[in-house]
Enzyme design. Sequence first.
Site, PDB file in Angstrom:
ATOM      1  CB  SER A  57      -6.387  37.293  10.161  1.00  0.00           C
ATOM      2  OG  SER A  57      -7.293  36.283  10.554  1.00  0.00           O
ATOM      3  CG  HIS A 106      -7.361  37.760  15.366  1.00  0.00           C
ATOM      4  ND1 HIS A 106      -8.235  36.713  15.378  1.00  0.00           N
ATOM      5  CD2 HIS A 106      -7.043  37.953  14.048  1.00  0.00           C
ATOM      6  CE1 HIS A 106      -8.436  36.280  14.144  1.00  0.00           C
ATOM      7  NE2 HIS A 106      -7.710  37.011  13.320  1.00  0.00           N
ATOM      8  CG  HIS A 108     -15.746  34.295  19.119  1.00  0.00           C
ATOM      9  ND1 HIS A 108     -16.442  34.742  18.020  1.00  0.00           N
ATOM     10  CD2 HIS A 108     -14.590  33.756  18.641  1.00  0.00           C
ATOM     11  CE1 HIS A 108     -15.749  34.465  16.934  1.00  0.00           C
ATOM     12  NE2 HIS A 108     -14.619  33.868  17.274  1.00  0.00           N
ATOM     13  NE  ARG A 143     -12.591  28.104  15.766  1.00  0.00           N
ATOM     14  CZ  ARG A 143     -12.218  29.368  15.574  1.00  0.00           C
ATOM     15  NH1 ARG A 143     -11.420  29.658  14.547  1.00  0.00           N
ATOM     16  NH2 ARG A 143     -12.606  30.329  16.386  1.00  0.00           N
ATOM     17  CG  ASP A 171      -6.864  31.324  20.059  1.00  0.00           C
ATOM     18  OD1 ASP A 171      -6.281  30.689  19.183  1.00  0.00           O
ATOM     19  OD2 ASP A 171      -7.481  32.391  19.836  1.00  0.00           O
TER      20      ASP A 171
HETATM   21  N1  NMX Z   1     -11.914  38.164  29.771  1.00  0.00           N
HETATM   22  C1  NMX Z   1     -12.223  39.340  30.352  1.00  0.00           C
HETATM   23  N2  NMX Z   1     -13.064  40.228  29.823  1.00  0.00           N
HETATM   24  C2  NMX Z   1     -13.656  39.893  28.682  1.00  0.00           C
HETATM   25  C3  NMX Z   1     -13.428  38.690  28.046  1.00  0.00           C
HETATM   26  C4  NMX Z   1     -12.495  37.813  28.630  1.00  0.00           C
HETATM   27  N3  NMX Z   1     -12.168  36.650  28.082  1.00  0.00           N
HETATM   28  N4  NMX Z   1     -14.145  38.640  26.914  1.00  0.00           N
HETATM   29  C5  NMX Z   1     -14.822  39.801  26.847  1.00  0.00           C
HETATM   30  N5  NMX Z   1     -14.522  40.569  27.907  1.00  0.00           N
HETATM   31  C6  NMX Z   1     -14.958  41.908  28.170  1.00  0.00           C
HETATM   32  C7  NMX Z   1     -14.502  42.835  27.067  1.00  0.00           C
HETATM   33  O1  NMX Z   1     -13.142  43.208  27.258  1.00  0.00           O
HETATM   34  C8  NMX Z   1     -15.496  43.965  27.185  1.00  0.00           C
HETATM   35  O2  NMX Z   1     -15.087  44.741  28.298  1.00  0.00           O
HETATM   36  P1  NMX Z   1     -15.263  46.348  28.265  1.00  0.00           P
HETATM   37  O3  NMX Z   1     -16.720  46.611  28.042  1.00  0.00           O
HETATM   38  O4  NMX Z   1     -14.788  46.763  29.606  1.00  0.00           O
HETATM   39  O5  NMX Z   1     -14.415  46.843  27.146  1.00  0.00           O
HETATM   40  C9  NMX Z   1     -16.766  43.229  27.567  1.00  0.00           C
HETATM   41  O6  NMX Z   1     -16.365  41.974  28.132  1.00  0.00           O
HETATM   42  C10 NMX Z   1     -17.689  42.981  26.402  1.00  0.00           C
HETATM   43  O7  NMX Z   1     -16.972  42.306  25.405  1.00  0.00           O
HETATM   44  P2  NMX Z   1     -17.709  41.280  24.433  1.00  0.00           P
HETATM   45  O8  NMX Z   1     -18.718  42.044  23.659  1.00  0.00           O
HETATM   46  O9  NMX Z   1     -18.175  40.107  25.183  1.00  0.00           O
HETATM   47  O10 NMX Z   1     -16.525  40.790  23.524  1.00  0.00           O
HETATM   48  P3  NMX Z   1     -15.918  41.483  22.228  1.00  0.00           P
HETATM   49  O11 NMX Z   1     -16.700  41.040  21.078  1.00  0.00           O
HETATM   50  O12 NMX Z   1     -15.735  42.923  22.410  1.00  0.00           O
HETATM   51  O13 NMX Z   1     -14.451  40.835  22.204  1.00  0.00           O
HETATM   52  C11 NMX Z   1     -12.882  39.100  22.341  1.00  0.00           C
HETATM   53  C12 NMX Z   1     -14.243  39.506  21.829  1.00  0.00           C
HETATM   54  C13 NMX Z   1     -12.523  37.765  21.762  1.00  0.00           C
HETATM   55  C14 NMX Z   1     -11.847  40.123  21.891  1.00  0.00           C
HETATM   56  C15 NMX Z   1     -12.925  39.031  23.882  1.00  0.00           C
HETATM   57  O14 NMX Z   1     -13.847  38.062  24.284  1.00  0.00           O
HETATM   58  C16 NMX Z   1     -11.588  38.764  24.506  1.00  0.00           C
HETATM   59  O15 NMX Z   1     -10.817  39.700  24.733  1.00  0.00           O
HETATM   60  N6  NMX Z   1     -11.248  37.461  24.790  1.00  0.00           N
HETATM   61  C17 NMX Z   1      -9.949  37.115  25.284  1.00  0.00           C
HETATM   62  C18 NMX Z   1      -8.925  37.105  24.160  1.00  0.00           C
HETATM   63  C19 NMX Z   1      -9.148  35.935  23.243  1.00  0.00           C
HETATM   64  O16 NMX Z   1      -9.320  34.816  23.659  1.00  0.00           O
HETATM   65  N7  NMX Z   1      -9.112  36.199  21.926  1.00  0.00           N
HETATM   66  C20 NMX Z   1      -9.178  35.147  20.938  1.00  0.00           C
HETATM   67  C21 NMX Z   1     -10.425  35.190  20.063  1.00  0.00           C
HETATM   68  C22 NMX Z   1     -10.399  34.070  19.085  1.00  0.00           C
HETATM   69  N8  NMX Z   1      -9.341  34.238  18.089  1.00  0.00           N
HETATM   70  O17 NMX Z   1      -8.584  33.346  17.851  1.00  0.00           O
HETATM   71  O18 NMX Z   1      -9.214  35.274  17.452  1.00  0.00           O
HETATM   72  C1  MLT Z   2     -10.957  33.470  14.253  1.00  0.00           C
HETATM   73  O1  MLT Z   2     -10.767  32.280  14.076  1.00  0.00           O
HETATM   74  O2  MLT Z   2     -10.708  34.298  13.364  1.00  0.00           O
HETATM   75  C2  MLT Z   2     -11.381  33.935  15.613  1.00  0.00           C
HETATM   76  O3  MLT Z   2     -12.229  33.012  16.208  1.00  0.00           O
HETATM   77  C3  MLT Z   2     -11.882  35.330  15.657  1.00  0.00           C
HETATM   78  C4  MLT Z   2     -13.178  35.634  14.982  1.00  0.00           C
HETATM   79  O4  MLT Z   2     -13.813  34.809  14.343  1.00  0.00           O
HETATM   80  O5  MLT Z   2     -13.587  36.807  15.122  1.00  0.00           O
END
Ligand code: NMX
Ligand code: MLT
Length: 565
Positions: free
Chosen positions: A371, A401, A447, A456, A502
């Site tokens: 964002s 996100h 994350h 947080r 979250d």
């Molecule tokens: N559950 C399952 N798989 C996960 C998770 C999770 N919570 N987190 C990461 N992975 C997987 C990810 O999908 C990736 O799989 P692949 O190689 O098959 O594509 C692998 O682990 C490596 O990912 P990372 O490098 O650890 O994480 P990345 O930086 O790519 O993504 C998020 C970060 C936040 C997108 C990821 O951790 C996620 O999808 N979390 C769940 C959704 C979430 O809670 N998002 C909110 C973030 C905070 N916000 O408010 O924005």
């Molecule tokens: C945020 O607050 O924007 C989330 O934790 C996602 C991020 O920092 O990448």
Amino acid sequence: MHPLQVIGAKLVVRAYESDCNPRNNEMAGSLDQANCFTRRGEKSIFPNWPLARCPSSFSASSTRPPPPPRVALSQFPSSRFRRFLDPWCSSVVLRRSRSYALVWHTNPHRWVQSDGCKSRAHQILCIWLSSEDLHAQLKDMIPEQQECLKKLKAEHGKVQLGNITVDMVISGMRGMTGLLWETSLLDPDEGIRFRGLSIPECQKLLPAASPGGEPLPEGLLWLLLTGKVPNKEQVDGLSAELQSRAKVPEHVFRAIDALPVTAHPMTQFANGVMALQVESEFQKAYEKGMPKTKFWEPTYEDSMNLIARLPTVASYVYRRIYKDGQIIPADSSLDYAANFSHMLGFDDPKMLELMRLYVTIHSDHEGGNVSAHTAHLVGSALSDPYLSFAAALNGLAGPLHGLANQEVLLWIESLVRECGEDITTDQLKDYVWKTLKSGKVVPGYGHGVLRKTDPRYTCQREFALKHLPDDPFFKLVSKLYEVVPPILTELGKVKNPWPNVDAHSGVLLKHFGLSEARYFTVLFGVSRSIGIGSQLIWDRALGLPLERPKSVTMDWLRTYCRKAA
Ligand code: NMX
Ligand code: MLT
């Protein structure tokens, strides 16, 4: 009320005979008070002020200026000044900057003899807003910061910050330092620091509604914009300023009404923000033509208006969807977050505290998150803050996100539906594995930057331990904290198995009755406007250019790597 009277603890009023230029006369009171100077005169009352700025109805040669028209003093940034001036009944603003306002007013209680006839005393009241005023502080800071940036570029412009690898290009620029973002900085282990202050430090240092309470988001806005911790008076002044900017034009509600009530709350909210754009000061000023050095001023106006108006738009969306459109008017006695909660329909004092904490901690998370980065990118094209923020909201609405807060509560509710509230650890583990095996992510965990539990999350957990330790959903969230990280670690590929912001927010809101999960990301959006708006002001103040990174094709990468080998 006499102009020489000291009004309340904050306003110092002095009679002043000669030059009333506030810049030259730092005489009354301390700088953290609003200083008021008065000067009486029947003629030649403008020796030091440009006549062009006076109302056309009188000039320096007039022996007795006609009484100025009654004007709405809503032009003043703070209701405190309005309260102060009201007793004089007729007043007109001669000149107003962000650091002071010069007011012509007629004192209905005082008559003076002049040229053989009696008339009411006219006075010039100069109110110096000084350090009470955020805009004035920014104005002072900006040249200094512009110099810092110029120096940084000149002295260190060629210093390398790291190597860009093919992995980084392919994997969403992870770990690539590529943005300037002044308001906050994220450490992978420690978490966010707002202008150098951690969340516990903000909780300790920023003014609260009552002693020991959660920080007021207005204080955080001040901190993000200036890098300084405000005092309570400054925060109260900013609350009043936001209130004075909060009126939402009617067409915004009609724009939201044009969507089906079943539309996702984020769609309705973003639509409302686009409708607010009609009032963009930046767009108007740009169309007229303005020098680059002035860009930050209408950006400030837009950002502050946007931040001020979002709670009304967001609560309209909530009440429209979930409460049969029964709108609750704003309560001007409340601070920003408390009023937002009130307009949503939640007045429990603990919920007000939760909302203050919620809005504070979701406001900013350095510049690379979807964002914030989107707003920065769109803003770099000189799109105004409304356009930039609406774009940001569309990124926030994605499940990886901001939508994750919705996903977490829906996921927990479905868990409870499946297994009941008294769920065993084994059942919980099975449920997490089932989620993963179905190809879904565990929402609220992981994350892009953080490598430890999100602070947080921790502060929300502390809030729950203090205010709702026995809530069954909080207990479930606590159990998940024990169960999920080992499973994600076992998966092998997840870089951060710990919970993010979250994972916790939904159960707190649900506890106080705000249980409509699909609405949660709108709350995140309102809060994020504080960080995004603050940085947009600095983007324009620092004259940051169009963002335009280089992209390459797979073929380009292959050829490059072959040559480099
Ligand atoms: N559950 C399952 N798989 C996960 C998770 C999770 N919570 N987190 C990461 N992975 C997987 C990810 O999908 C990736 O799989 P692949 O190689 O098959 O594509 C692998 O682990 C490596 O990912 P990372 O490098 O650890 O994480 P990345 O930086 O790519 O993504 C998020 C970060 C936040 C997108 C990821 O951790 C996620 O999808 N979390 C769940 C959704 C979430 O809670 N998002 C909110 C973030 C905070 N916000 O408010 O924005
Ligand atoms: C945020 O607050 O924007 C989330 O934790 C996602 C991020 O920092 O990448």
